[in-house]
Design a protein around this motif. Structure first.
Motif, PDB file in Angstrom:
ATOM      1  N   ILE A   6       4.043  13.576 -23.226  1.00 29.86           N
ATOM      2  CA  ILE A   6       4.822  14.794 -22.989  1.00 29.86           C
ATOM      3  C   ILE A   6       5.877  14.532 -21.919  1.00 29.86           C
ATOM      4  CG2 ILE A   6       4.710  17.146 -22.074  1.00 29.86           C
ATOM      5  CD1 ILE A   6       2.058  17.469 -23.434  1.00 29.86           C
ATOM      6  N   MET A   7       5.522  13.740 -20.910  1.00 25.73           N
ATOM      7  CA  MET A   7       6.423  13.525 -19.778  1.00 25.73           C
ATOM      8  C   MET A   7       7.724  12.846 -20.210  1.00 25.73           C
ATOM      9  SD  MET A   7       5.156  14.482 -16.749  1.00 25.73           S
ATOM     10  CE  MET A   7       5.181  13.371 -15.360  1.00 25.73           C
ATOM     11  N   SER A  10      10.122  15.060 -22.043  1.00 29.82           N
ATOM     12  CA  SER A  10      10.551  16.084 -21.076  1.00 29.82           C
ATOM     13  C   SER A  10      11.643  15.535 -20.174  1.00 29.82           C
ATOM     14  CB  SER A  10       9.380  16.532 -20.196  1.00 29.82           C
ATOM     15  OG  SER A  10       8.422  17.181 -20.958  1.00 29.82           O
ATOM     16  N   ILE A  11      11.417  14.309 -19.711  1.00 31.92           N
ATOM     17  CA  ILE A  11      12.412  13.709 -18.805  1.00 31.92           C
ATOM     18  C   ILE A  11      13.719  13.456 -19.553  1.00 31.92           C
ATOM     19  CG2 ILE A  11      12.939  11.583 -17.524  1.00 31.92           C
ATOM     20  CD1 ILE A  11       9.941  11.614 -16.704  1.00 31.92           C
TER      21      ILE A  11
END
Lengths: 296, 427
Positions: A6-7, A10-11
């Motif tokens: 997810i990170m 997202s980034i």
């Protein structure tokens, strides 16, 4: 889906959004400098003026949103135009005086709003459209998508405007060589005033799409000036491609800093970038402003 | 007159010049007003509302003839000055200069409301000591304030505080988190605070408690004053599947955290303190996106609590004095204690029968009265004692925003008017 999966998206997504925000903020400042050579340090004041003007038109005069937006862009552009004829005309070419005059004007605008009591949490602008979608599992609200769309639209508009319109071509003529442009009949002061008007109107566009994400607070005006200067210095003050690349670098650097290190260091990214670039390549990545001096 | 005589006369004149400002304010002639100085951040909602509450208290006392000092009654007069200390970039020294300007120009007998930022409060304690001014602080919250008084009582004995402090706030929040953990089975929290002394201290206190009580703290993030983009933390909240977001903010920009969390569909319960979310009009200002937030009301009053009639009366009278629009904007921290501070001073001066600072300090230490915030008593460290029963102590409370836009008090149980519920986006 685990944390890393997810990170990363997202980034990537929020880094891009942040980059477009920086580009939107910096483009008006860069446009004015690239054409007229004037570093408009009242830029943060114009940005905040636009935010409060929309808010007042919506809340005091009950304008429809679209009308409030159009009026604000027009009035802010006019403010930039008038600023040139009233304040800058007499100090044009004296860089330090230009900076002092515009900075004083910007501070005056910001502190006037503070004096008028525009300091609480109530000053927010509405989203252009509420709601969100999922992109690669990452929720993104429509307002941020508008920001990306308007940012890209503005770049395309600027390209076509400066290549295919009479005023745009005069902008480029003055930017390339002012004396030659004058000898060809282009009026230098009129073009410089228009560049200030366009730059100011672009500050208004940026304010109208970005401010709904936060609140309209006085210190935003100072922050916007810092962002515009930082992006300009990293990319090259007069270079639009430079602004875009610098926005991507700083935008992603900020999001990565906030995500993997500490959010309170995000602001340090701008300052570190200014110091680093001024030390290594004072013209910025794409700028030619001081290139000859650098070679010497 | 010989050289020695001239020298002695010179010293005498010097002593009178230096000592006059201190001596003059300690004496009241019939007809002289008792002057209250109010140096604070008037641009902040806490400072603005606190100043309005003080003016209200002054008017009420004056309407009854003033403060009885010995045989005569004296009217109160309050003067404010804007320290601007809540604004990013304003140095502590600037706020202190403003405070000292007020002291020198208005020659107050006491200072009320006072500093907004803890950093300024700590520095201003020396000013109060220098001018021997009884001071009741009603906003800044650092526990270091009490430590300084405990460590150097004789120097800092003039300083008191009647608002909530960080340890009390952490105490209330631990109780709320205990309830949330038990009720909903939550075990993972994410702490987001602003980078200031009080918020960091409260956040760290809660961080410690959570870890000691079986919670996992996913992360502890601090944001600089003026920040308005909280997406880096919200991305991590979502990725790490935190069930609760604990927040401590008093800057105007912080309200937008809720709006961003809703826009990003973060499935976590927000609990803590976000200053702009506390007023009654927050439901409309933030377009109903405050729903579900469990927010602290540092001191009751702006949220009226039926069990404390003075809090209800304060709320109503504030609306009558300043209008409904001002009442619905009443902030979550400061107004109740600011109002009370004037009554505390009046009460102490009447008991001391003088405005002489040391006598007033002694009387303040013996304060035991009912106010807007509940029972008011100072501890040995000059901090008003807060608790969960308004008959025994002053009271802070916790409320939850629920449809159709009401703040339902959910803690402490003795005054609760409802229970904490999961917001619609978490069901």
């Amino acid at each position: 889906m685990d944390c890393r999966k997810i990170m990363l998206p997202s980034i990537i997504i929020y880094g891009l959004i942040n980059s477009v925000i920086l580009a939107l903020i910096a483009m008006g400042f860069s446009l004015t400098f690239g054409i007229s050579g004037v570093a408009n340090f009242a830029y943060g004041g114009f940005y905040l003026f636009s935010g409060f003007l929309v808010w007042m038109l919506l809340n005091y005069l009950k304008f429809p949103l679209i009308l409030a937006i159009m009026v604000t862009i027009g009035v802010t552009g006019l403010l930039g135009f008038v600023t040139y004829w009233v304040i800058l005309l007499r100090v044009r070419g004296i860089a330090l005086s230009e900076v002092i005059a515009t900075f004083a004007l910007g501070v005056g605008i910001l502190e006037l709003f503070r004096w008028m009591g525009f300091v609480t949490y109530e000053f927010t602008l509405p989203y252009l459209k509420k709601g969100m979608i999922l992109i690669a599992g990452v929720p993104v609200d429509y307002q941020r998508l508008f920001i990306i769309g308007i940012g890209l639209g503005l770049v395309l508009f600027l390209y076509f405007f400066t290549h295919y319109t009479r005023i745009g071509l005069s902008f480029r003529g003055i930017a390339q060589n002012e004396r030659t442009a004058i000898s060809l009949g282009i009026k230098s002061d009129r073009t410089a005033a228009l560049s200030l008007a366009f730059g100011s109107a672009m500050a208004a566009v940026a304010a109208i799409v970005i401010l709904p994400l936060g609140i309209i607070s006085i210190n935003t005006g100072y922050e916007v000036l810092l962002i515009a200067v930082a992006v300009g210095i990293v990319g090259g003050l007069e270079s639009v491609p430079g602004i875009l690349v610098a926005s991507l670098i700083l935008g992603y650097a900020q999001v990565i800093t906030g995500t993997y290190f500490k959010p309170e260091w995000m602001m340090v990214v701008y300052l570190a970038a200014i110091v680093l670039v001024l030390g290594i390549r004072p013209s910025g990545l794409f700028g030619k402003f001081k290139e000859l001096e650098e070679r010497v | 007159m010989g050289k020695k005589g001239l020298l002695a006369l010179g010293f005498l004149v010097l002593a009178v010049i230096i000592g006059f400002p201190y001596a003059a304010v300690a004496q009241l002639k019939p007809g002289d007003p008792i002057v209250i100085g109010v140096p604070t951040a008037l641009g902040s909602i806490e400072g603005r509302d606190g100043w309005m509450a003080i003016q209200m208290a002054v008017e009420e006392i004056n309407a009854k003839g003033g403060v009885q000092v010995g045989a005569t009654k004296h009217l109160l007069r309050a003067y404010s000055i804007d320290t601007r200390e809540h604004e990013p970039g304003i140095p502590v020294q600037d706020a202190l200069t403003a405070t000292e300007k007020l002291i020198l120009e208005k020659k107050p007998h006491a200072i009320a409301l006072g500093n907004f930022r803890s950093e300024v409060l700590l520095a201003s304690m020396d000013l109060m000591s220098k001018y021997k001014l009884p001071y009741i602080c009603s906003i800044a919250m650092t526990p270091l304030f009490q430590k300084k008084i405990a460590d150097e009582y004789d120097k800092y004995k003039y300083c008191f505080r009647n608002c909530l402090n960080s340890p009390y706030l952490a105490m209330y929040m631990t109780e709320v988190m205990k309830f949330i953990g038990k009720q909903f089975g939550f075990k993972k929290a994410y702490i987001i605070v602003q980078d200031t002394l009080w918020a960091q201290a409260t956040g760290k206190g809660l961080d410690k408690w959570l870890k000691e009580n079986g919670w996992e703290v996913a992360s502890f993030d601090a944001y600089a004053l003026g920040s308005s983009d909280f997406s880096p933390s919200l991305i991590k909240v979502r990725a790490q599947k935190a069930q609760g977001i604990v927040t401590f903010f008093d800057m105007p920009q912080s309200g937008i955290l809720l709006k961003q969390a809703r826009a990003m569909k973060i499935p976590a319960l927000l609990a803590g303190f976000i200053s702009p979310v506390a007023p009654e009009n927050a439901w409309d200002v933030f377009e109903k996106e405050v729903e579900g937030m469990v927010n602290m009301q540092f001191e009751i009053g702006p949220v009226p609590v039926k069990a404390v009639p003075k809090s209800v009366a304060f709320n109503e009278n504030f609306g009558k004095r300043w209008g409904k629009e001002a009442r619905v904007k009443l902030s979550g921290h400061g107004p109740g204690p600011s109002y009370d501070s004037i009554y505390i001073f009046a009460n102490a001066i009447e008991r001391a029968k003088t405005v002489e600072p040391d006598a007033v300090v002694k009387a303040l230490e013996q304060t035991d009265m009912q106010g807007v915030v509940g029972r008011i008593r100072f501890g040995k460290d000059h901090q008003v004692v807060y608790g969960v029963d308004p008959k025994e102590a002053a009271l802070g409370c916790c409320f939850q925003w629920k449809k159709p836009g009401t703040r339902v008090v959910v803690f402490p149980e003795v005054v609760a008017e409802g229970k904490i519920e999961l917001p619609p986006y978490m069901k």
